[in-house]
Design an enzyme around this catalytic site. Structure first.
Site, PDB file in Angstrom:
ATOM      1  N   HIS A 185       0.828  -1.200   0.000  1.00 36.66           N
ATOM      2  CA  HIS A 185       0.000   0.000   0.000  1.00 36.66           C
ATOM      3  C   HIS A 185       0.868   1.257   0.000  1.00 36.66           C
ATOM      4  O   HIS A 185       0.428   2.321  -0.441  1.00 36.66           O
ATOM      5  CB  HIS A 185      -0.909   0.031   1.239  1.00 36.66           C
ATOM      6  N   ASP A 256      -4.868  -5.148  -8.159  1.00 39.32           N
ATOM      7  CA  ASP A 256      -5.078  -4.507  -6.877  1.00 39.32           C
ATOM      8  C   ASP A 256      -5.223  -3.011  -7.157  1.00 39.32           C
ATOM      9  O   ASP A 256      -4.997  -2.548  -8.283  1.00 39.32           O
ATOM     10  CB  ASP A 256      -3.889  -4.791  -5.961  1.00 39.32           C
TER      11      ASP A 256
END
Length: 489
Positions: A185, A256
């Site tokens: 992330h 993602d």
């Protein structure tokens, strides 16, 4: 013959799965669906309850029949439908601890049936990652375990069960995130694994998912040096060469979130996102997830523009874009929920109980002081209620709870508050937080009757008289631990 501008823009929009704010679809999402937007991904911010999600799905489908409605509903610590309370299903590591693929299939079937009733067409689960290091900051209890063959059996069972009612499963994060100590992330992990090591371990659960008929696979934002310098999301070797060419996957490759720091640089940087979107399509990805962490309306427009420019410039072929859009549309098939919504309400509780592991005597002399040691949730899980104290108080009146970060807790002060029932310390990955580890060992050193309940990946024994591992922090896992300590199981 080249497609006209309007058709090209519709194809470009058709590969996008966008996030948005609120429990109702904003006008810009409805308008984007009219222009060909492939679908949406729902987060906790979009969920009130199952009925509301079903109504939202119907509203979206009224604007675009083959709309993809995706969600991250892994069960356990990562839940969207139960973000307000905690999941009614144990997570993968708990299911792996039970080691019963038939039970895992039943849990996944219950979860899939519930999602089908909500109108969801794509569940971004299961994690086919292995737990290969305790220092991993993002997978942990989201994995079925560390043994490739055992995890493969669990992944296959989850895929088959969850797809029974037509909700597509998505195995992630190819080729496996569990050996990384970097959270994608925020930064780009480099997986220090050789090609042969991957084939002997990480790829085995993904191969099992493909054999089980998984309809989608998500590549990870991580670099395998032997496959090149690009992260798997943007890497033709990973997607076209290994996943499709060697493992034989023919379904939809779903990225993602592309705004994650691993591929787009600083979170929310739209120029990096647009470039990553084009490169992912060229590499062989189909569905592009955007809008989890940034203003999605602007991102949809800018990414669509970038894809169109790439086709016109010859960087991306029309055929590749059309292929991707067709594969995305395949994930928009309307699911068929179980008749009457009949899902066994006890299946999640039974699985959570079976995952409990105990060392020492779990009985309590009386209502204890429960110390729930708080840590910041991962980006994947988000803020979901957690803690053993409220669960144990329901079963053992008089139970008192202290809930705080480990750095705010003093062992001596806590000891002064302990009465006849001893102290129960609840942690999440205590081995990753030195202050949490120190708190438990200091309470033990004070001679207290300590029960240590670990709800994350089991770490070293810290010397408590009783150690309980739940293998996850879901609501049902916490209930199972509370039942054990209260003498109800």
């Amino acid at each position: 013959m080249p497609v006209v501008e309007s058709e090209l823009r519709e194809l470009a929009a058709g590969v996008l799965l966008a996030g948005f704010e609120g429990a109702r679809a904003p006008d810009w999402v409805l308008a984007a669906l009219d222009r060909g937007l492939g679908g949406v991904v729902l987060f906790a911010r979009n969920v009130v309850d199952d009925q509301q999600v079903a109504e939202l799905s119907t509203r979206l489908r009224d604007r675009r029949e083959r709309v993809v409605v995706g969600i991250d509903e892994e069960g356990g610590d990562v839940t969207r439908l139960d973000a307000g309370t905690g999941s009614l299903f144990p997570g993968p590591l708990a299911l792996g601890a039970v080691a019963d693929p038939e039970l895992t299939g039943s849990v996944a079937e219950g979860l899939g049936g519930r999602l089908a009733g909500c109108g969801v067409t794509l569940n971004l689960a299961p994690c086919a990652d292995l737990t290969l290091t305790r220092d991993d900051p993002i997978i942990g209890v989201r994995s079925f375990g560390s043994d490739p063959a055992a995890a493969a059996a669990q992944v296959a069972a989850f895929v088959s069960g969850s797809q029974r009612y037509g909700v597509a499963a998505c195995a992630k994060h190819f080729p496996g995130h569990g050996a990384s100590t970097t959270d994608s992330h925020f930064a780009l992990p480099v997986l220090r694994r050789t090609d042969s090591e991957l084939r002997a371990a990480e790829l085995i659960p993904f191969a099992a998912a493909v054999r089980a008929g998984v309809r989608a696979v998500m590549p990870g934002h991580l670099v395998v040096p032997e496959w090149g310098a690009e992260p798997a999301t943007l890497n033709p070797k990973a997607i076209t060469g290994v996943l499709r060419g060697e493992l034989g996957f023919t379904g939809t490759v779903v990225t993602d979130a592309l705004e994650m720091g691993a591929v787009a640089g600083e979170l929310g940087r739209v120029d990096g996102l647009a470039a990553a979107a084009v490169r992912a399509l060229v590499a062989g990805a189909d569905a592009l997830c955007i809008g989890g962490e940034i203003a999605a309306e602007a991102a949809v427009t800018q990414v669509t523009d970038a894809i169109v420019r790439a086709v016109r410039a010859g960087e991306l072929t029309e055929d590749r874009l059309a292929e991707a859009a067709a594969r995305v549309a395949e994930l928009g098939t309307v699911p068929a929920p179980p008749v009457g919504g009949a899902i066994d309400p006890d299946i999640g509780r039974s699985a959570a109980r079976g995952a409990i592991r105990v060392r020492g005597r779990a009985g309590l002399a009386g209502p204890p002081l429960v110390v729930d040691v708080q840590v910041a949730p991962s980006m994947a899980a988000g803020a979901v209620p957690w803690g053993l104290g409220p669960r144990l108080a329901e079963l053992l009146p008089g139970t008192r709870t202290v809930c705080a970060a480990s750095g705010e807790l003093d062992a001596g002060e806590l000891a002064a508050r302990v009465q006849g029932g001893g102290v129960v310390v609840t942690t999440r990955d205590a081995h990753r937080y030195p202050e949490a580890t120190r708190l438990v060992t200091e309470l033990v050193a004070l001679g207290l009757d300590v029960v240590h309940v670990e709800t994350g990946v089991p770490g070293p024994d810290l010397g408590a008289g009783c150690r309980v591992d739940t293998h996850g922090g879901s609501l049902v896992s916490l209930h199972a631990a509370a039942e054990l300590l209260a003498g109800r199981s």
